[in-house]
Design an enzyme around this catalytic site. Structure first.
Site, mmCIF file in Angstrom:
data_model
loop_
_atom_site.group_PDB
_atom_site.id
_atom_site.type_symbol
_atom_site.label_atom_id
_atom_site.label_comp_id
_atom_site.label_asym_id
_atom_site.label_seq_id
_atom_site.Cartn_x
_atom_site.Cartn_y
_atom_site.Cartn_z
ATOM 1 N N ASP A 438 0.860 -1.175 0.000
ATOM 2 C CA ASP A 438 0.000 0.000 0.000
ATOM 3 C C ASP A 438 0.905 1.236 0.000
ATOM 4 O O ASP A 438 1.618 1.484 0.973
ATOM 5 C CB ASP A 438 -0.904 -0.029 1.237
ATOM 6 C CG ASP A 438 -1.943 1.080 1.239
ATOM 7 O OD1 ASP A 438 -1.738 2.091 0.543
ATOM 8 O OD2 ASP A 438 -2.943 0.945 1.967
ATOM 9 N N HIS A 439 0.855 2.010 -1.082
ATOM 10 C CA HIS A 439 1.769 3.147 -1.214
ATOM 11 C C HIS A 439 1.437 4.259 -0.226
ATOM 12 O O HIS A 439 2.211 5.222 -0.090
ATOM 13 C CB HIS A 439 1.728 3.688 -2.648
ATOM 14 C CG HIS A 439 3.073 4.006 -3.195
ATOM 15 N ND1 HIS A 439 4.025 4.700 -2.483
ATOM 16 C CD2 HIS A 439 3.649 3.716 -4.397
ATOM 17 C CE1 HIS A 439 5.116 4.842 -3.220
ATOM 18 N NE2 HIS A 439 4.921 4.238 -4.380
ATOM 19 N N ARG A 440 0.319 4.154 0.478
ATOM 20 C CA ARG A 440 -0.001 5.159 1.488
ATOM 21 C C ARG A 440 0.814 4.973 2.756
ATOM 22 O O ARG A 440 1.047 5.934 3.496
ATOM 23 C CB ARG A 440 -1.495 5.096 1.835
ATOM 24 C CG ARG A 440 -2.427 5.434 0.682
ATOM 25 C CD ARG A 440 -3.877 5.196 1.059
ATOM 26 N NE ARG A 440 -4.132 3.781 1.337
ATOM 27 C CZ ARG A 440 -5.313 3.296 1.727
ATOM 28 N NH1 ARG A 440 -6.353 4.129 1.865
ATOM 29 N NH2 ARG A 440 -5.466 2.005 1.945
ATOM 30 N N CYS A 442 3.960 3.619 2.996
ATOM 31 C CA CYS A 442 5.393 3.808 2.822
ATOM 32 C C CYS A 442 5.695 4.113 1.367
ATOM 33 O O CYS A 442 4.838 3.977 0.491
ATOM 34 C CB CYS A 442 6.177 2.576 3.273
ATOM 35 S SG CYS A 442 5.931 1.124 2.202
#
Length: 468
Positions: A438-440, A442
């Protein structure tokens, strides 16, 4: 004096709102004890035996096998009190008119030692075996009364006529030689009468292969003959189209994957790793004696060590509060393929377990998954998932995150490949590792650092000694 109490489908926990009736364990007229299992239901997560909180005589059932009921819908009714000959209807269960929970009064059953394993209901340590009574047993308002006929209706049509479950002739005697609920369901969904089959298993047991063979034979007989006069034109809709309802396990998986794609901005990175030393280390461990260590357990041990270094990936996102929730404990999910579909059992506190303990827990949960006996608690609460799709003979994949987690590590097959080792070309055991995150929670630097550490441990297992 007997009193008829209604038992409703209880809240099975984990936010489940409905269940499908797989198999009734009691008949109308049976005497049941407090907390005796009366029906086997399947939720979107597992199959569960539901215990009845009342002791008495079953007077009616609601819902045919294969029908779905919402939580709170009537399941069955039980006559609680004394029968015509003065015996307790509960057969020694201790649940009388004052000891049972009435849906209107809210009274609880007075059963000592009952554990609250279903929300709102308990189970005893040793429920009595059921036995049949004569139809004239229940007594209502002081007058003998024959028990009501079985009422098996769907929740949305409570006044529908009684129906006969598929695979069971209403006038036939004796049980159908089937053990597996999966076999019953397959026959029921295809309208196949199990009493007309001869099982190929021990003592005539009907197996899944028997049902599939019968369905293939029926499909051949029902196929239209286009050579005859009046046959449908070539442009007609194909007769082989099959619609499969998205419900149960398949429906739950579809909903979860769709939600993951809709809510999580995921990204994937991957790397090839030389697993030769990891395989040699495992062989040395197993040669030393004791329980055999699985490759999955070693990969899990590597994952927990990597999550200790990169805790950002052991988290989830609270979208309403706009907060990242990081977890101190690692509850490791792992993908397991079963006849009922893909499930993800969860190994609790995986970070506290060694390779031997992880191997045993993986084996225990995998067996429960194949038997369909996993509980909702064993299928929820994961914080990170390990997906070994290499068992399907593939090298790589881009895993879909198991919502609401923040990451999943995928592992391909370990196969001999040409590899440059110590400056020379050699044949080594190579595996592809992929991380979807999940790019949110890291950025790529953290995800890459996690994956590189995992690959380093695969290539040089001694790296793990730093964290032991």
């Amino acid at each position: 004096m007997a009193q008829v109490l209604e038992f409703k489908l209880p809240d099975l926990g984990e936010g489940l709102t409905e269940a499908e009736i797989v198999r009734w364990l009691v008949e109308v007229g049976d005497v049941v004890a407090v907390d005796q299992p009366v029906v086997e239901v399947e939720t979107a997560k597992a199959m569960v035996e539901v215990p009845c909180p009342y002791g008495g005589v079953v007077t009616a059932r609601f819902g045919a096998e294969g029908s779905e009921l919402p939580v709170g819908a009537p399941l069955l009714t039980v006559a609680v009190g004394e029968t015509a000959d003065g015996r307790p209807a509960g057969d020694g269960s201790g649940a009388g008119t004052d000891g049972a929970k009435d849906g209107a009064s809210g009274r609880e059953p007075a059963a000592e030692g009952s554990g609250n394993v279903l929300v709102g209901y308990g189970t005893s340590e040793a429920p009595a075996r059921r036995r049949r009574v004569r139809p004239t047993a229940p007594v209502l308002n002081g007058r003998p009364r024959a028990p009501e006929p079985v009422r098996e209706t769907r929740a949305d049509t409570p006044q529908a006529a009684p129906s006969t479950p598929a695979g069971r002739a209403a006038s036939a005697d004796g049980p159908v030689p089937v053990i597996s609920p999966l076999v019953r369901r397959l026959a029921r969904q295809n309208g196949l009468d199990l009493r007309k089959l001869t099982g190929s298993g021990p003592d005539g047991l009907i197996l899944r292969a028997d049902v599939e063979h019968a369905l293939r034979a029926a499909g051949t007989q029902d196929r239209p003959d286009t050579t005859k006069a009046g046959a449908a034109p070539a442009t007609a809709a194909p007769a082989s189209v099959t619609r499969v309802p998205l419900k149960g396990i398949r429906g739950a998986v579809a909903d979860k994957l769709s939600r993951s794609r809709n809510e999580i901005p995921d990204a994937t990175c991957w790397v090839d790793a030389d697993a030769t030393e990891l395989m040699r280390t495992r062989a040395a461990m197993n040669a030393a004696g004791g329980p055999k260590i699985s490759v999955l357990a070693l990969l899990a041990r590597i994952c927990t060590a990597a999550l200790a270094r990169f805790p950002e990936l052991n988290s989830s996102v609270d979208t309403e509060a706009r907060e990242i929730v990081r977890y101190a404990d690692v509850h490791l999910g792992f993908a397991a393929q079963t006849e009922r579909g893909l499930v993800v059992p969860v190994v609790r506190d995986a970070h506290t377990r060694d390779a031997e303990s992880l191997t045993a827990e993986f084996a225990r949960l995998t067996e429960a998954a194949r038997e369909g006996t996993l509980t909702p608690a064993q299928l929820t609460g994961g914080t990170f998932t390990l997906n070994n799709y290499g068992v399907f003979g593939v090298d790589g994949s881009t895993p879909i995150i198991n919502h609401p987690e923040a990451a999943m590590l995928g592992v391909g097959r370990i196969v001999p490949k040409p590899w440059v080792h110590e400056g020379e070309l050699a044949v080594r055991q190579v595996v592809q590792l992929s991380l979807t995150f999940d790019h949110r929670v890291c950025d790529g630097g953290t995800a890459g650092g996690f994956l590189r550490y995992v690959a380093d441990c695969v290539e040089q297992p001694a790296v793990l000694l730093r964290t032991l």
